[in-house]
Design a protein around this motif. Structure first.
Motif, short mmCIF file in Angstrom:
data_model
loop_
_atom_site.label_atom_id
_atom_site.label_comp_id
_atom_site.label_asym_id
_atom_site.label_seq_id
_atom_site.Cartn_x
_atom_site.Cartn_y
_atom_site.Cartn_z
N VAL A 9 0.84 -1.20 0.00
CA VAL A 9 0.00 0.00 0.00
C VAL A 9 0.88 1.25 0.00
O VAL A 9 2.08 1.18 0.28
N GLU A 10 0.27 2.38 -0.30
CA GLU A 10 0.96 3.68 -0.28
C GLU A 10 0.70 4.40 1.04
O GLU A 10 1.61 4.93 1.67
N ASP A 11 -0.56 4.41 1.46
CA ASP A 11 -0.95 5.05 2.73
C ASP A 11 -1.18 3.95 3.76
O ASP A 11 -2.17 3.21 3.68
N THR A 26 -4.40 2.28 1.54
CA THR A 26 -4.76 2.61 0.16
C THR A 26 -3.51 2.78 -0.71
O THR A 26 -2.40 2.97 -0.21
N ASP A 27 -3.73 2.72 -2.03
CA ASP A 27 -2.66 3.04 -2.96
C ASP A 27 -2.71 4.54 -3.24
O ASP A 27 -3.51 5.29 -2.65
N LYS A 28 -1.89 5.03 -4.17
CA LYS A 28 -1.82 6.46 -4.42
C LYS A 28 -3.10 7.01 -5.04
O LYS A 28 -3.32 8.23 -5.03
N SER A 29 -3.94 6.11 -5.56
CA SER A 29 -5.22 6.54 -6.13
C SER A 29 -6.36 6.47 -5.12
O SER A 29 -7.51 6.75 -5.47
N LEU A 50 12.32 0.63 -7.05
CA LEU A 50 11.90 0.67 -5.65
C LEU A 50 12.85 -0.17 -4.79
O LEU A 50 13.17 0.20 -3.67
N LYS A 87 3.98 -0.88 3.48
CA LYS A 87 4.34 0.31 2.69
C LYS A 87 5.86 0.32 2.51
O LYS A 87 6.61 0.18 3.49
N VAL A 107 9.12 2.44 1.64
CA VAL A 107 9.62 3.81 1.58
C VAL A 107 10.98 3.78 0.89
O VAL A 107 11.88 3.06 1.32
N ALA A 141 11.02 9.24 -2.11
CA ALA A 141 9.58 9.11 -1.84
C ALA A 141 9.27 9.69 -0.47
O ALA A 141 10.10 9.71 0.42
N LYS A 142 8.05 10.14 -0.32
CA LYS A 142 7.63 10.68 0.96
C LYS A 142 7.28 9.55 1.91
O LYS A 142 6.57 8.63 1.57
#
Length: 407
Positions: free
Chosen positions: A333-335, A340-343, A370, A399, A401, A405-406
């Protein structure tokens, strides 16, 4: 980003219901007839493993499955299946449809060995009465054909290999042998593990006789092409005792009772809206009126479910992936707070990776860049930061990192 890179090869003698099993597992219409060699070219399709979706564990109302499907809280994870023509004794020598179809299985990571648990087809695939042929012998001869196929291929240039070694032209015999068997998907590490298990030193490898070489090949086949025995046609009376004999004779190989025909019928009735059924369920609910013939078939399937807990089709795929190959599910996941993913999609992707996979290896699996810029990962369940060497657990939500990337 594919859910799994694994390839499941469906093998067995001819006319045991392999095509029915393939069709039941993939939903693809393939020729199904009660005669030998109905499969002339290998069929390739997508089947599905099934496991409880992690969104249920996390208490989320739903997920937004993208590279898989989520139905009633279950993730259906796609995996490639290959069904080749049935084997007969002597296939490795070119009998029947011969080596061409054995060669189609080189890339397989695990085999589903479909056998006729009812014993109603001969070694050549001729239909006979139930109990006329022994499924235990059926497994034995199919395993023998697969082992001999690998052995004969490797043996074909063994003399050249040994001569090069005898004159000192091979600086690394194990590396050279590993290159020779790489066409079967065998790695150097696996060759080294097999040699260690058999207590064969590196210098001894080029000096192996025929019997020792065959033992090495069989060890490599078991290590790199493991099997699940799919005891098909359990809907035929008399098959139950054969299933127990298979389990007793092959205690190190999982045996899954199955009825491909039952699965096909359930999926057909579900599509018609006459029953509620999800592939892999241990029960189903009749919704509409059934004609007398269909009702008898449904009653028979219910009796099978009471004995075996399902049709065995999805169960066989699960056994191959989760028990034999020891794959686990992970959700990138992103978040990591919202999963969630980036979308903004909730848990869109699930990946199947080998048990022991690290966070950095997962990053490489998602994208090379990555992996190369990996900094750390975050376990979304615990909100804790984990390092590159963190070994993933089943159903981890992670996730990654990376530099730039943030976090």
């Amino acid at each position: 980003m594919e859910p799994t890179n694994a390839l499941i090869g469906i093998v067995g003698k001819t006319n045991v219901g392999k095509s029915s099993f393939f069709s039941a597992a993939t939903g693809i219409e393939v020729p199904i007839e009660n005669r030998p060699f109905v499969t002339i070219e290998p069929n390739v399709g997508i089947g599905y493993a099934r496991k409880r979706c992690v969104h249920v564990e996390l208490g989320l109302p739903k997920c937004d499955a993208s590279n898989s499907a989520c139905i009633m809280g279950y993730r259906y994870i796609p995996v490639k299946l290959m069904d080749v023509a049935g084997l007969i004794p002597g296939a490795h020598e070119g009998k029947g449809l011969g080596n061409k179809f054995l060669d189609d299985l080189r890339r397989s990571d695990v085999f589903l060995l479909v056998v006729d648990a009812s014993g109603s087809t001969t070694a050549e695939g001729v239909q006979v009465g139930p109990g006329a042929y022994d499924p235990v012998e059926e497994v034995k001869f199919v395993m023998f054909e697969l082992d001999e196929w690998m052995y004969e291929s490797i043996k074909s240039d063994w003399n050249k290999f040994t001569k090069l070694a005898s004159v000192g032209a091979l600086r690394d015999p194990v590396g050279a042998f590993s290159q020779r068997v790489s066409g079967f998907g065998i790695t150097k590490a696996q060759v080294e593990a097999a040699l260690e298990a058999l207590k064969i030193g590196d210098a001894e490898l080029p000096k192996l006789g025929d019997d020792q070489l065959r033992e090495l090949v069989v060890t490599l086949r078991k290590m790199t092409k493991p099997m699940v025995i799919v005891a098909n046609k359990v809907d035929v009376p008399g098959s139950e005792k054969n299933i127990e004999r298979l389990k007793q004779t092959y205690p190190d190989v999982p045996v899954v009772p199955a009825s491909a025909l039952a699965e096909l019928l359930l999926r057909k009735l579900s599509k018609q809206g006459l029953i509620d059924y999800l592939p892999g369920d241990s029960d189903f609910k009749v919704r509409g009126a059934l004609d007398q013939r269909t009702q008898r078939a449904v009653d028979m399937i219910r009796e099978l479910f009471s004995r075996y807990g399902g049709t065995g089709v999805v169960q066989a795929i699960n056994t191959a992936l989760f028990d034999v190959l020891k794959l686990i599910a992970t959700y990138p996941v992103e978040d990591f707070n919202k999963y969630t993913d980036k979308s903004g999609r909730v848990l869109p992707d699930v990946l199947l990776v080998p048990r022991g996979t690290t966070a950095r290896e997962l990053a490489y699996r998602i994208h090379t860049d990555l992996g190369e810029t990996f900094l750390y990962a975050i376990n979304a369940k615990t909100k804790q930061r984990v390092g590159a060497d963190y070994k993933l657990n089943d159903d981890d939500v992670i996730k990654i990192v990376a530099a730039g990337a943030k976090g």
